[in-house]
Design an enzyme around this catalytic site. Structure first.
Site, PDB file in Angstrom:
ATOM      1  N   ASP A   8      22.458 -36.131  -5.730  1.00 44.62           N
ATOM      2  CA  ASP A   8      22.320 -37.246  -4.798  1.00 44.62           C
ATOM      3  C   ASP A   8      23.361 -38.340  -4.994  1.00 44.62           C
ATOM      4  OD1 ASP A   8      21.226 -38.778  -2.790  1.00 44.62           O
ATOM      5  OD2 ASP A   8      19.679 -39.662  -4.059  1.00 44.62           O
TER       6      ASP A   8
ATOM      7  N   GLU B 125      23.099 -40.841  -2.796  1.00 47.36           N
ATOM      8  CA  GLU B 125      22.518 -41.850  -1.913  1.00 47.36           C
ATOM      9  C   GLU B 125      21.375 -42.616  -2.560  1.00 47.36           C
ATOM     10  OE1 GLU B 125      20.141 -42.616   2.149  1.00 47.36           O
ATOM     11  OE2 GLU B 125      19.681 -41.043   0.722  1.00 47.36           O
TER      12      GLU B 125
ATOM     13  N   ARG C 175      23.903 -34.635  -1.473  1.00 51.08           N
ATOM     14  CA  ARG C 175      23.470 -35.592  -0.451  1.00 51.08           C
ATOM     15  C   ARG C 175      24.492 -36.721  -0.355  1.00 51.08           C
ATOM     16  NH1 ARG C 175      17.592 -38.571   0.279  1.00 51.08           N
ATOM     17  NH2 ARG C 175      17.955 -39.218  -1.884  1.00 51.08           N
TER      18      ARG C 175
ATOM     19  N   GLU D 245      13.869 -38.501   8.678  1.00 56.29           N
ATOM     20  CA  GLU D 245      13.241 -39.647   8.034  1.00 56.29           C
ATOM     21  C   GLU D 245      13.361 -40.926   8.853  1.00 56.29           C
ATOM     22  OE1 GLU D 245      15.168 -40.070   4.248  1.00 56.29           O
ATOM     23  OE2 GLU D 245      17.165 -39.999   5.110  1.00 56.29           O
TER      24      GLU D 245
ATOM     25  N   ASP E 124      11.025 -43.048   3.521  1.00 53.90           N
ATOM     26  CA  ASP E 124      11.924 -43.718   4.458  1.00 53.90           C
ATOM     27  C   ASP E 124      11.336 -43.737   5.858  1.00 53.90           C
ATOM     28  OD1 ASP E 124      14.480 -44.971   3.836  1.00 53.90           O
ATOM     29  OD2 ASP E 124      14.967 -43.133   2.794  1.00 53.90           O
TER      30      ASP E 124
ATOM     31  N   ASP F 259      12.725 -45.402  -5.674  1.00 49.81           N
ATOM     32  CA  ASP F 259      14.110 -45.384  -5.219  1.00 49.81           C
ATOM     33  C   ASP F 259      14.211 -46.304  -4.012  1.00 49.81           C
ATOM     34  OD1 ASP F 259      13.049 -43.967  -3.104  1.00 49.81           O
ATOM     35  OD2 ASP F 259      14.125 -42.109  -3.512  1.00 49.81           O
TER      36      ASP F 259
END
Length: 742
Positions: free
Chosen positions: A294, A296, A362, A452, A480, A652
């Site tokens: 990830d 992000e 990602r 999302e 999200d 997160d």
């Protein structure tokens, strides 16, 4: 002062330029000039398109806000509401049925269902752990967690707990790989015979032994019961697919169910194996079939220095040479990527199993820009364009080597936070241009569509159509998605409490709709349909009870926060045949209703008590502060944060988005006032300070409340309505850069 170099009109941080020129391109048949020239073209041609898409988001949000101010509360005229959404382009017309045309993908994407681990790219140790989480010890996962109902006490080995682990694990073997009769608990040995794997059972005269082999030992002591050996095959002999060592004394036995493998480790010299009648030292489960590396939500990357670290770790994974010195228990060793595994199949041929999870990368979404590169006008470039270009460039190292990540020449890029088909189509064009620059076949760069955002959910079929030549993944991101749900309908009224959100009408429609649409678009045997994260890493018993719902819902994969969680979640995919579930769901057709999906989760008619309001404010404030203080002060993008009850939960940016939007919504509608929220923020700052007392790198927020971290937490709440789509990134990046500059 940032030092920059010119690359075809781009002003590039010299550290990033050096990384690309000297490391990322090293060994590739590409020139730096061609890569920078191509990327400059992307920046200056597609950057304005990106900016227009963001402006389109804001334009729609302004119209939605105005509509809800004119029609406050629950939507009473559904037809008028959907007509309005179509009029502003929020809803698009759904076209004819179609099937995705994605070129062949790896089995982990196309046919093998299993856990998917998400890991921050900026931590090399975590990244290696995630890649190597393809295999995990069931014994360790059971012993070290509360999966059996209670967590271990103390650091010394508890033999009684160890016995419980072995009994639990052998019970699982009886469930998944039963013997033709009897139990694995009674086995005193295993061998490979004409009927495949055979378990040896001793001195039990009551066995149904019509087809078992019975032997009487010649040297049985006088007066003793003769040694009787029953060799019992598996109930499904085809489940045995490989072994290591001699047939009469194998060291590894490989079993398979629903495409996933289990390895019985036989070692009578091992400290566990020597106490086991059959010498069974461990049971290894194929666990994290895939892993999202990830860039992000789980990282805090705000400048060129951070991006170079992220890209360097990705390069190590793609070249296969990432390594990290690890100290554990007083010992220091080098952690590397695991090798593939080779066994002997029953027919004598080689059985090769991958040693690592299939890695997806990602990228960031369309919103954020980065100071790492400036365009010809001095503007920061869009970080998503940069991620797309350089993570794909780095992945070329994998495609050029044997036994790497992808066996089909694919680069898997998960793209988050896209709003509707226009934005997916933009990403599709971006990837096509990157393929041209890197001289890759069309649709080599596969796309994972994160479902999302509300506009994507409502138009999912057309989002998939926009990338039908390269889509390899869709999933639901409840966290999200909830943040966007609150922000999109901010003006409609006060929302329900965060804990009540999972019972809202839109949630079931959202979760069902993701699977329904994916199957209708031909994902079976071609692409993943995924589900979201288990966010409580310490609660493995609850995960075992609840997360089986994801494969039962028809999801090929679902997110887990750790290698241990992956091992335990893998049990669900042995118990549930996802392919069979998907076939049944596909026969039913669509279950999800657009009306349900668009039902607003308002708290209309609910009169929360003052105690309930206080609890909600404190819960949200504490979660925001506990996460943000590490993000801003230490650059930790994802971590287990103690909640208000000191229970560790994975936090997160997505969880932060919910909490900040929930408070912003209640502030806006007068459920609470600014003074009360600020008082609570200061109160919870003291709680978070206490929870972090043992961290030598921690900077307390109280009693001054004037550091970048505390200010960031307050910005997220008090400026929450004004944040684009309710995202946390603009505030967090600004405050992190402020902290780094001190």
């Amino acid at each position: 002062m940032t030092q920059r170099v010119d690359r075809h009109g781009l002003q590039v941080d010299e550290g990033l330029a050096a990384f690309v020129d000297e490391m990322a391109l090293d060994g590739l048949d590409l020139s730096a000039d061609a890569v920078w020239r191509g990327f400059s073209d992307i920046v200056h041609r597609m950057g304005p398109e990106n900016r227009d898409l963001l402006a389109r988001r804001e334009e729609m949000q302004e119209k939605l806000d105005a509509w809800h101010r004119d029609h406050p509360g629950p939507v009473e005229d559904r037809a008028a509401y959907t007509d309005f959404l179509r009029e502003i382009g929020y809803l698009v017309e759904e076209g004819d049925d179609f099937t995705i045309e994605t070129p062949p993908t790896d089995p982990e994407i196309a046919t093998v269902a299993g856990p998917q681990l998400v890991v921050p790219i900026m931590n090399a140790r975590y990244a290696l752990n995630a890649a190597n989480a393809r295999w995990g010890s069931l014994y360790d996962a059971l012993y070290g967690t509360d999966a059996m109902g209670d967590a271990p006490e103390g650091r010394e080995y508890d033999p009684a707990r160890g016995d419980r682990v072995i009994a639990w694990a052998k019970g699982l073997l009886d469930e998944l790989f039963p013997l033709a009769s009897g139990s694995h608990e009674m086995a005193v040995g295993y061998s490979v015979g004409e009927r495949g794997l055979e378990a040896m059972i001793l001195n039990d005269q009551d066995w149904r032994d019509s087809d078992e082999t019975r032997k009487t030992a010649e040297d049985a002591p006088t007066g003793n019961t003769p040694r009787v050996e029953h060799l019992l095959p598996l109930d499904r002999p085809e489940a045995f697919v490989g072994y290591s060592g001699p047939k009469d004394a194998p060291t590894r036995l490989v079993l398979e169910r629903n495409g996933l493998h289990v390895v019985l480790v036989i070692d009578s010299e091992h400290r566990i194996g020597k106490q086991d009648k059959a010498g069974l030292a461990d049971i290894e489960l194929e666990s994290a079939v895939s892993a999202i590396v990830d860039c992000e939500d789980s990282v805090a990357a705000v400048d060129a220095e951070d991006k170079v670290l992220a890209y360097t770790n990705w390069l190590g994974l793609m070249r296969g040479d990432l390594a990290e010195e690890v100290s554990k228990g007083g010992d220091t060793f080098t952690r590397k990527l695991a090798e593939d595994r080779t066994y002997t199949a029953p027919d004598g041929s080689d059985l090769r199993l991958k040693g690592r999870a299939l890695m997806l990368i990602r990228n960031v979404g369309h919103l954020m820009t980065t100071p790492a590169i400036l365009d010809r006008d001095g503007n920061e470039v869009f970080e998503g364009l940069m991620d797309g270009m350089f993570t794909s460039l780095i992945a070329l190292h994998d495609l050029s080597r044997e036994g790497g990540n992808s066996q089909t020449g694919s680069i898997y890029v998960v793209k988050p936070k896209m709003h509707g088909p226009e934005e997916v189509a933009f990403t599709d064009r971006l990837f096509a241009r990157i393929e041209e620059i890197l001289d890759l076949p069309a649709n080599s760069v596969k796309i994972g569509i994160m479902d999302e955002e509300r506009r994507t959910s409502a138009n999912l079929k057309e989002c998939i159509r926009a990338a039908k030549g390269r889509v390899a993944f869709i999933n639901t991101g409840f966290l999200d998605r909830t943040g966007d749900e609150i922000h999109t309908s901010m003006e409609a009224g006060p929302m329900v409490r965060k804990g009540e959100m999972k019972n809202s009408d839109w949630i079931k429609a959202y979760e069902d709709g993701n699977v329904d649409v994916g199957l209708a678009c031909g994902f079976r045997g071609k692409a993943q349909i995924g589900k979201g994260m288990w966010a409580e890493p310490a609660l493995m018993e609850a995960m075992l009870e609840q997360k089986v719902g994801h494969p039962k819902a028809g999801a090929n994969c679902a997110w887990v926060p750790s290698p241990t969680a992956a091992t335990l979640h893998a049990i669900h995919y042995h118990r549930v045949d996802v392919a069979e579930v998907q076939e049944k769901i596909a026969q039913k057709g669509r279950r999800a209703s657009l009306d349900d999906l668009l039902t607003l989760p308002l708290s209309s008619g609910k009169n929360y008590s003052d105690e309930e309001i206080t609890a909600e404010i404190e819960n949200n404030a504490q979660g925001i502060l506990g996460y943000v203080v590490r993000w801003v002060d230490q650059g930790v993008g994802c971590s287990t944060v103690p909640d208000i009850h000191d229970v560790g939960k994975m936090e997160d940016r997505a969880t932060c988005r919910i909490s900040s939007q929930a408070l912003a919504n209640w502030l806006h509608h007068g459920v609470v006032d600014r003074d009360r929220v600020m008082e609570t923020m200061k109160k919870m700052a003291k709680v978070v300070d206490r929870q972090n007392e043992g961290d030598p790198a921690y900077r307390p927020m109280a009693p001054d409340y004037d550091g970048p971290a505390f200010k960031a937490a307050c910005d997220l709440v008090f400026e929450g309505r004004e944040q684009p789509s309710g995202y946390t990134e603009p505030v967090l990046h600004r405050r992190r850069q402020e902290r780094k500059a001190l």
